[in-house]
Design a protein around this motif. Sequence first.
Motif, PDB file in Angstrom:
ATOM      1  N   GLY A  62       0.925  -0.977  -0.157  1.00 54.27           N
ATOM      2  CA  GLY A  62       0.145   0.114   0.124  1.00 54.27           C
ATOM      3  C   GLY A  62       0.813   1.255   0.103  1.00 54.27           C
ATOM      4  N   GLU A  63       2.027   1.295   0.307  1.00 54.54           N
ATOM      5  CA  GLU A  63       2.986   2.308   0.265  1.00 54.54           C
ATOM      6  C   GLU A  63       3.210   2.434  -1.252  1.00 54.54           C
ATOM      7  OE1 GLU A  63       6.521   2.334   2.393  1.00 54.54           O
ATOM      8  OE2 GLU A  63       7.436   3.845   1.062  1.00 54.54           O
ATOM      9  N   THR A  64       2.671   3.615  -1.879  1.00 55.07           N
ATOM     10  CA  THR A  64       2.548   3.934  -3.338  1.00 55.07           C
ATOM     11  C   THR A  64       3.226   5.392  -3.687  1.00 55.07           C
ATOM     12  OG1 THR A  64       0.719   4.512  -3.718  1.00 55.07           O
ATOM     13  CG2 THR A  64       0.895   2.036  -3.781  1.00 55.07           C
ATOM     14  N   ARG A  65       3.740   5.571  -4.975  1.00 49.71           N
ATOM     15  CA  ARG A  65       4.073   6.613  -5.231  1.00 49.71           C
ATOM     16  C   ARG A  65       3.543   6.904  -6.817  1.00 49.71           C
ATOM     17  NH1 ARG A  65      10.253   7.697  -5.021  1.00 49.71           N
ATOM     18  NH2 ARG A  65      10.120   9.381  -6.569  1.00 49.71           N
ATOM     19  N   ALA A  66       3.084   7.833  -7.162  1.00 46.03           N
ATOM     20  CA  ALA A  66       2.782   8.130  -8.711  1.00 46.03           C
ATOM     21  C   ALA A  66       3.616   9.342  -9.171  1.00 46.03           C
ATOM     22  CB  ALA A  66       1.247   8.434  -8.895  1.00 46.03           C
ATOM     23  N   VAL A  67       4.310   8.810 -10.119  1.00 49.46           N
ATOM     24  CA  VAL A  67       5.277   9.829 -10.807  1.00 49.46           C
ATOM     25  C   VAL A  67       4.729  10.044 -12.263  1.00 49.46           C
ATOM     26  CG1 VAL A  67       7.545  10.369 -11.302  1.00 49.46           C
ATOM     27  CG2 VAL A  67       7.240   8.750  -9.538  1.00 49.46           C
ATOM     28  N   SER A  68       4.154  11.309 -12.346  1.00 49.16           N
ATOM     29  CA  SER A  68       3.539  11.749 -13.681  1.00 49.16           C
ATOM     30  C   SER A  68       4.897  11.855 -14.642  1.00 49.16           C
ATOM     31  CB  SER A  68       2.948  13.084 -13.599  1.00 49.16           C
ATOM     32  OG  SER A  68       3.847  14.226 -13.326  1.00 49.16           O
ATOM     33  N   TYR A  69       4.474  12.001 -16.001  1.00 47.57           N
ATOM     34  CA  TYR A  69       5.403  12.146 -16.939  1.00 47.57           C
ATOM     35  C   TYR A  69       6.265  13.466 -16.751  1.00 47.57           C
ATOM     36  CZ  TYR A  69       4.869   8.123 -19.966  1.00 47.57           C
ATOM     37  OH  TYR A  69       5.124   6.768 -20.382  1.00 47.57           O
ATOM     38  N   ARG A  70       5.318  14.485 -16.349  1.00 45.21           N
ATOM     39  CA  ARG A  70       6.138  15.806 -16.195  1.00 45.21           C
ATOM     40  C   ARG A  70       7.241  15.756 -15.160  1.00 45.21           C
ATOM     41  NH1 ARG A  70       3.766  19.686 -18.629  1.00 45.21           N
ATOM     42  NH2 ARG A  70       1.833  18.809 -18.409  1.00 45.21           N
ATOM     43  N   GLU A  71       6.794  14.959 -13.875  1.00 39.81           N
ATOM     44  CA  GLU A  71       7.764  14.723 -12.605  1.00 39.81           C
ATOM     45  C   GLU A  71       8.895  14.076 -13.161  1.00 39.81           C
ATOM     46  OE1 GLU A  71       4.151  15.134  -9.133  1.00 39.81           O
ATOM     47  OE2 GLU A  71       4.727  13.230 -10.203  1.00 39.81           O
ATOM     48  N   LEU A  72       8.654  12.910 -13.882  1.00 43.04           N
ATOM     49  CA  LEU A  72       9.791  12.194 -14.141  1.00 43.04           C
ATOM     50  C   LEU A  72      10.648  13.067 -15.185  1.00 43.04           C
ATOM     51  CD1 LEU A  72      10.761   9.245 -14.305  1.00 43.04           C
ATOM     52  CD2 LEU A  72       9.541   8.742 -16.131  1.00 43.04           C
ATOM     53  N   PHE A  73       9.922  13.773 -16.086  1.00 44.41           N
ATOM     54  CA  PHE A  73      10.873  14.584 -17.000  1.00 44.41           C
ATOM     55  C   PHE A  73      11.680  15.523 -16.084  1.00 44.41           C
ATOM     56  CE2 PHE A  73      10.847  18.671 -18.951  1.00 44.41           C
ATOM     57  CZ  PHE A  73      11.730  18.532 -20.068  1.00 44.41           C
ATOM     58  N   ASP A  74      11.179  16.225 -15.183  1.00 41.02           N
ATOM     59  CA  ASP A  74      11.794  17.001 -14.454  1.00 41.02           C
ATOM     60  C   ASP A  74      12.830  16.381 -13.451  1.00 41.02           C
ATOM     61  OD1 ASP A  74      11.952  19.994 -13.162  1.00 41.02           O
ATOM     62  OD2 ASP A  74      11.690  18.609 -11.271  1.00 41.02           O
ATOM     63  N   ALA A  75      12.722  15.209 -12.853  1.00 45.18           N
ATOM     64  CA  ALA A  75      13.764  14.701 -12.205  1.00 45.18           C
ATOM     65  C   ALA A  75      15.056  14.205 -13.275  1.00 45.18           C
ATOM     66  CB  ALA A  75      13.151  13.347 -11.560  1.00 45.18           C
TER      67      ALA A  75
END
Length: 644
Positions: free
Chosen positions: A102-115
């Motif tokens: 249940g410990e989850t994280r959703a990384v959006s395309y924009r967030e992934l791009f930024d990282a």
Amino acid sequence: MSQPVRYEVGAEMAARAHIDRAAYQALYRRSIEDPSGFWAEQAQQFVTWSRPWARVLDWDYQIPRIRWFEGAKLNVAYNCLDRHLASRGDRTAILWEADEPGETRAVSYRELFDAVCRFANALKARGVGKGDRVAIYLPMVPEAAVAMLACARIGAVHSVVFGGFSPESLKDRILDSDCRVVVTADEGLRGGRHVPLKANVDAALLACPRVHTVFVVRRTGRSIAWQAGRDLWYHETVASADPECPPVEMDAEDPLFILYTSGSTGKPKGVLHTSGGYLVYAAITHRYVFDYRDGDIYWCTADVGWVTGHTYCVYGPLCNGATTLMFEGIPTHPNPGRFWEVVDRHRVNILYTAPTAIRANMAQGDAWVQKSRRTSLRILGTVGEPINPEAWEWYYRVVGDRRCPIVDTWWQTETGGIMITPLPAVVTTKPGSATIPYPGIVPELVDAKGNKLEVGGGFLTIAQPWPGMLRTIFGDDERYREIYWSRFPDRYFTGDGAKLDEDGYWWILGRVDDVLNVAGHRVGTMEVESALVDHPAVAEAAVVGRAHDLKGQALAAFVTLKDGQNASDGLKDDLKAHVTQKIGAIARPDDIFFSADLPKTRSGKIMRRLLKDIAEGRALGDTTTLADPNVVSRLKEMYEARET
Ligand code: 7RM
């Protein structure tokens, strides 16, 4: 022999899929009659290029040299990120489920791009540029994908090393490709157990003086040793890095990554993949084999440390703008229902896993599966080793509720992507068979002399080049030629034995060289033997595979001790621990058997074939070439009388 069971394509699948039977036939025919036209069309459709190619394919198998999309330019990270931002910037790119349920994280395309842009700048700030190699030794966390894509963005070549490998294996891989930068985490977390990744890196780097930078992702927060000047926290570096990082324009044939895999010698091979062809092949196979539809939640359970994680957790799905689920844990933690819980929690539509995981789940009984609904599932996939029909049937019946087609996908680290597989709306499946070639792929069965066979058993070769194929073994073009191109002239040799049935279906039988498949992982017998003889008590060792219910194959080691050494259970444990420490837990032998002699030919070659007969409890094969046939019969008697 009775006809094997067959499963027809479902009506709903046939009506909705990207490729139906008629389309496949047209596509396959075209791919064979006009390969250049076919591949050019695929490349155009799936990848954005900043400059077109002058030539689709330049193939000279004498050297051998293969160049796809010659002259074309692209950036792989741009294709996996930038071009999706306008249409799906807020869509989840990586859906992460931690080891803890249940410990989850959703990384959006924009967030992934930024990282990725920020971390790419951090790499540049430490001197990493085009063509430089970067080692990535991380658990299954989104930062693993960030690090891979950051390398791709600036043209650096990543070498991901599976987090289960020992410091010594890591060291060998860092040195072989001369990595100067390592990306790791304080610790990994798997099944509640802490994996000391940073401590392993520290140990490996004692022998890698050229590594000047270690980026450390904070995963568990436990205290770790720190070398000021060399070690940098990932989160601090990324927070202060410039978010602007233009993608570097790469040649289609510029290297994208190196991935080490076991072969039939003691030394792992650095399989080299390049940018354009690999990406095209990853993207098209991801879309068509899994019948990926926009908006699907797609889950490949492989670790990014293996090629399946590269192609089907990261590059294929992200190039297609998909949501890829990344799972840090294991199927049995905190209970054996974990996979199905994850499927329900995230409404997974496509599940791609390995026979070993299927068998492990099957062994726990149906109740764990039946606690979940699994109504979101549409397609099931398997990869890594031959799947036994019982496990296939169970996957189909219990996991998929007889609704979901199974794609049994055969491929290798070297092939870059799936090669032989059913397409879900095209192929009537037979449990245990990987079925038919993907469009553009020309597998051929040959006998030991290289004659083509139409049906029956033989060696699996590939007769035509394809864009996802490896280009060389890093730093060793000669070994590349020797292993893949010398045994059968004009063909790529896979190292697998296979059977072709009357319907033209492929049944992969497994390796014909000294490579074992333990729980879907390639382990070279020579690697394990070298680790054993490295122990001060060991004079000689021979390692063979024997059948194992869950893992497919298990390792049996026959060991001769040096004079004056005493065989004991304590020494057995010691040797197992030694192999784990040298290579990693995946290479730990299941059985160790001490013997004063090993069966050898007159020229002194250990006859592993006979040891395998012994380990599997079979009658001994031909012993006439042995120097002393008594050795093996004595050994067999003693082995059978052993205490287990
Ligand atoms: C993707 C991967 C490759 C070896 C390969 C085979 C075996 C893989 C299947 C299979 C039967 C399958 N890369 N193998 N998939 N055997 N059916 N569907 O596994 O480089 O690690 O291993 O795995 O022997 O040569 S790998």
